[in-house]
Design a protein around this motif. Structure first.
Motif, mmCIF file in Angstrom:
data_model
loop_
_atom_site.group_PDB
_atom_site.id
_atom_site.type_symbol
_atom_site.label_atom_id
_atom_site.label_comp_id
_atom_site.label_asym_id
_atom_site.label_seq_id
_atom_site.Cartn_x
_atom_site.Cartn_y
_atom_site.Cartn_z
ATOM 1 N N GLN A 23 73.272 45.860 52.571
ATOM 2 C CA GLN A 23 71.854 44.370 52.358
ATOM 3 C C GLN A 23 70.858 45.092 52.494
ATOM 4 O O GLN A 23 70.352 45.926 53.297
ATOM 5 N N VAL A 71 82.414 44.091 53.069
ATOM 6 C CA VAL A 71 82.593 44.646 53.041
ATOM 7 C C VAL A 71 82.072 45.942 52.647
ATOM 8 O O VAL A 71 81.243 46.911 52.202
ATOM 9 N N TYR A 75 86.061 50.009 50.168
ATOM 10 C CA TYR A 75 86.618 49.058 49.973
ATOM 11 C C TYR A 75 86.656 47.767 49.601
ATOM 12 O O TYR A 75 87.535 47.528 49.252
ATOM 13 N N VAL A 103 73.036 32.038 50.181
ATOM 14 C CA VAL A 103 73.041 33.842 50.005
ATOM 15 C C VAL A 103 72.235 33.628 48.850
ATOM 16 O O VAL A 103 71.488 33.058 48.562
ATOM 17 N N ALA A 110 78.941 37.681 46.060
ATOM 18 C CA ALA A 110 79.269 36.628 46.963
ATOM 19 C C ALA A 110 79.680 35.634 46.754
ATOM 20 O O ALA A 110 80.197 34.701 46.636
#
Ligand SMILES: CC(C)(COP(=O)(O)OP(=O)(O)OC[C@H]1O[C@@H](n2cnc3c(N)ncnc32)[C@H](O)[C@@H]1OP(=O)(O)O)[C@@H](O)C(=O)NCCC(=O)NCCS
Length: 147
Positions: A23, A71, A75, A103, A110
């Motif tokens: 983020q 995530v 990954y 979002v 996303a």
């Protein structure tokens, strides 16, 4: 299939690390710790002993909000985000009819994941998120109707 289980306080170091790599304005540890209060559902996704991702959901009456979700970089694009999101939706109380989220407009990865699991865009909040260039970016509001 990765193991998805409720988050515990022992997971917080790994969760905060994933948050920091995910983020622009990451949550601090305290915000995640708040999620152990009633009305929150917090999940982690595990690859053996490694925490690969997390989801934080708040539930109020017939509505739930996906507050945070990520995530780990190593990954990504292996299906874990979709698996975790589906798990979140499948494990909400029956009373929850609508799941909401916000979002960044530029967050195409996303947005396409949310679209794929059945969320619909219903509004935009202008200039909601701060950006690194000092400007502000729109938030896209999405909802999922549980039948
Ligand atoms: C968004 C995020 C959680 C996706 O997790 P992920 O485990 O990589 O997602 P998945 O592998 O389950 O992807 C499922 C589908 O989502 C879409 N998607 C995921 N990442 C994408 C990308 N980088 N570009 C385009 N589509 C993408 C695709 O449709 C993908 O299916 P496909 O791989 O068969 O094409 C992850 O990129 C992340 O943590 N980002 C940073 C934090 C964040 O943005 N959180 C959401 C805040 S609202």
């Amino acid at each position: 299939m990765a193991l998805i289980r409720p988050m515990t306080p022992e997971d917080l170091d790994a969760v905060v690390q994933i948050e920091q790599q995910s983020q622009y304005a990451p949550w601090g540890r305290g915000l995640f710790a708040d999620g152990f209060k009633p009305r929150y559902f917090n999940w982690v996704c595990c690859d053996n002993e490694h925490i690969a991702g997390f989801a934080v959901v708040q539930h109020l009456f017939d509505e739930a909000t996906l507050l945070n979700f990520a995530v780990a970089v190593a990954y990504r694009r292996k299906g874990l985000g979709q698996q975790m999101l589906q798990h979140v939706l499948d494990h909400l109380p029956e009373a929850v009819h609508t799941v909401l989220l916000e979002v960044r407009a530029s967050n195409q990865s996303a947005r396409s994941l949310y679209d794929r699991v059945g969320f619909n865009e219903y509004a935009t909040r202008k200039g909601y998120y701060p950006c690194s260039d000092g400007l502000w970016e729109d938030a896209v509001l999405m909802q999922y109707a549980r039948i």
